[in-house]
Design a protein around this motif. Structure first.
Motif, PDB file in Angstrom:
ATOM      1  N   ALA A  42      40.414  40.564  41.936  1.00 35.71           N
ATOM      2  CA  ALA A  42      41.504  41.272  42.601  1.00 35.71           C
ATOM      3  C   ALA A  42      41.629  40.925  44.077  1.00 35.71           C
ATOM      4  CB  ALA A  42      41.308  42.780  42.441  1.00 35.71           C
TER       5      ALA A  42
ATOM      6  N   THR B 150      41.815  44.300  49.898  1.00 38.85           N
ATOM      7  CA  THR B 150      42.337  44.259  48.531  1.00 38.85           C
ATOM      8  C   THR B 150      41.309  44.792  47.539  1.00 38.85           C
ATOM      9  OG1 THR B 150      43.386  42.199  49.224  1.00 38.85           O
ATOM     10  CG2 THR B 150      43.647  42.821  46.939  1.00 38.85           C
TER      11      THR B 150
ATOM     12  N   ALA C 160      41.963  47.770  44.933  1.00 39.75           N
ATOM     13  CA  ALA C 160      41.680  47.664  43.499  1.00 39.75           C
ATOM     14  C   ALA C 160      40.896  48.872  43.005  1.00 39.75           C
ATOM     15  CB  ALA C 160      40.912  46.375  43.210  1.00 39.75           C
TER      16      ALA C 160
ATOM     17  N   VAL D 231      43.827  46.388  33.591  1.00 41.55           N
ATOM     18  CA  VAL D 231      45.197  46.377  34.106  1.00 41.55           C
ATOM     19  C   VAL D 231      45.223  46.011  35.580  1.00 41.55           C
ATOM     20  CG1 VAL D 231      47.185  47.839  34.636  1.00 41.55           C
ATOM     21  CG2 VAL D 231      46.090  48.001  32.401  1.00 41.55           C
ATOM     22  N   THR D 232      44.314  46.596  36.350  1.00 41.73           N
ATOM     23  CA  THR D 232      44.334  46.406  37.804  1.00 41.73           C
ATOM     24  C   THR D 232      43.985  44.987  38.203  1.00 41.73           C
ATOM     25  OG1 THR D 232      43.716  48.718  38.159  1.00 41.73           O
ATOM     26  CG2 THR D 232      43.345  47.199  39.982  1.00 41.73           C
TER      27      THR D 232
ATOM     28  N   THR E 117      43.914  42.143  36.482  1.00 39.94           N
ATOM     29  CA  THR E 117      44.828  41.090  36.034  1.00 39.94           C
ATOM     30  C   THR E 117      46.118  41.107  36.846  1.00 39.94           C
ATOM     31  OG1 THR E 117      45.583  42.593  34.282  1.00 39.94           O
ATOM     32  CG2 THR E 117      43.941  40.955  33.681  1.00 39.94           C
ATOM     33  N   PHE E 118      46.600  42.306  37.186  1.00 31.99           N
ATOM     34  CA  PHE E 118      47.822  42.418  37.989  1.00 31.99           C
ATOM     35  C   PHE E 118      47.621  41.818  39.378  1.00 31.99           C
ATOM     36  CE2 PHE E 118      49.985  44.953  41.288  1.00 31.99           C
ATOM     37  CZ  PHE E 118      51.295  44.552  41.042  1.00 31.99           C
ATOM     38  N   LEU E 119      46.539  42.228  40.055  1.00 32.65           N
ATOM     39  CA  LEU E 119      46.311  41.744  41.416  1.00 32.65           C
ATOM     40  C   LEU E 119      45.995  40.248  41.437  1.00 32.65           C
ATOM     41  CD1 LEU E 119      44.284  44.714  42.948  1.00 32.65           C
ATOM     42  CD2 LEU E 119      46.644  44.078  43.419  1.00 32.65           C
TER      43      LEU E 119
ATOM     44  N   ALA F 205      47.099  38.035  39.335  1.00 34.82           N
ATOM     45  CA  ALA F 205      48.367  37.340  39.107  1.00 34.82           C
ATOM     46  C   ALA F 205      49.221  37.324  40.370  1.00 34.82           C
ATOM     47  CB  ALA F 205      49.125  38.013  37.956  1.00 34.82           C
ATOM     48  N   VAL F 206      49.211  38.435  41.123  1.00 30.53           N
ATOM     49  CA  VAL F 206      49.943  38.475  42.389  1.00 30.53           C
ATOM     50  C   VAL F 206      49.403  37.413  43.341  1.00 30.53           C
ATOM     51  CG1 VAL F 206      50.367  39.854  44.465  1.00 30.53           C
ATOM     52  CG2 VAL F 206      50.606  40.897  42.208  1.00 30.53           C
TER      53      VAL F 206
END
Length: 292
Positions: free
Chosen positions: A39, A66, A70, A91-92, A94-96, A98-99
């Motif tokens: 993250a 960051t 997270a 969820v957290t 993978t989202f961060l 990817a960002v």
């Protein structure tokens, strides 16, 4: 001398991660280190875009910010959305992550800042990452000093907050009844994990950090019913793994981090196998009895 610096660096990371990992395992949050290590990518990219530099300090500040975000999101999704902790972690991170990948491709595509260089270090390079003073004096590997400070901070944190960390890990309801803020100590612990993870993976690699966060504490968890003993066993195992892992890598001419991770898994499997053979009466892992 090269072997000494590598083993020392591995031991510093293993001990620091292992001490925090004991509380993560008791809270059923052992994979939060993996989430943080991924993250932090957008924080590193944003720090680079704002500072225009890949110096250690802005990178650590961006990654640390960051990492804390997270941990906040994980807890928020767990409490507010009713997700299981592992689902909230998945969820957290993978989202961060990817960002971070999007930010790299959109704004830093021509810069040497990708997931390999920001997430995976190489412990073998520690002896050549030297701290040189303004007058040209070589003080030794820079990571050793950074990781020594991290270990000192984490040790003081656990020493001063041992009672609160123990109570909030074993029985949050009882801790709240005593007036201890479970949320505060949760975020303090997560901040320490974020601080340790971010400070360590540049030198030793994210995979090894995750192995040290989980492996030694999980092995110690099988060996004792007492939290203090669990912490002590974790420290001994951490030092043993660093020493044995290095010489295994030297003998096999293989990856040092990989061998340390293999030794970590080997220790766990060995202890687990012995327990299965012995099967003492009433055998179980740490319980609330240690709170007495």
């Amino acid at each position: 001398m090269i072997a000494f610096w590598i083993i020392l660096t591995g031991a510093l990371v293993a001990v620091t991660c292992g001490l925090l990992g004991c509380f993560l395992i008791l809270r059923k949050m052992s994979m939060v280190g993996d989430a943080i290590s991924h993250a932090v990518l957008p924080g590193i990219v944003i720090a680079f875009l704002l500072s225009g530099s890949r110096e250690t300090l802005p990178m650590l500040l961006g990654a640390g910010a960051t990492g804390l975000l997270a941990t906040f999101l994980i807890e928020y999704f767990h409490r507010r959305a009713g997700l299981q902790t592992d689902a909230a972690i998945g969820v957290t991170f993978t989202f961060l992550f990817a960002v971070g990948i999007i930010l790299i491709s959109a704004f830093a595509g021509k810069v040497d800042i990708d997931q390999d260089c920001v997430l995976y270090g190489e412990i073998a390079y520690v002896p050549i990452d030297l701290w040189v003073t303004a007058n040209g004096t070589i003080m030794g590997p820079r990571p050793v000093y950074i990781l020594s400070v991290v270990l000192l901070v984490v040790s003081v944190f656990i020493k001063l907050g041992y009672k609160e960390l123990k109570l909030t890990s074993f029985d949050p309801a009882f801790a709240s009844a005593l007036g201890i803020s479970t949320a505060l100590w949760h975020y303090l612990l997560m901040a320490a994990v974020s601080f340790t993870t971010v400070s360590s993976f540049e030198s030793v690699g994210a995979i090894l950090v995750i192995a040290f966060l989980i492996g030694p504490p999980a092995t110690a968890y099988l060996l004792t019913h007492d939290l203090k003993h669990m912490l002590a066993i974790t420290v001994v195992l951490a030092i043993f793994i660093s020493f044995t892992g290095y010489w295994m890598a030297y003998w096999l001419n293989a990856s040092i981090a990989g061998c340390m991770a293999v030794i970590t898994g080997g220790c766990f499997v060995g202890v687990f196998s012995i327990r299965q053979l012995i099967k003492p009466k009433g055998s179980q892992a740490i319980t609330n009895e240690v709170m007495a």
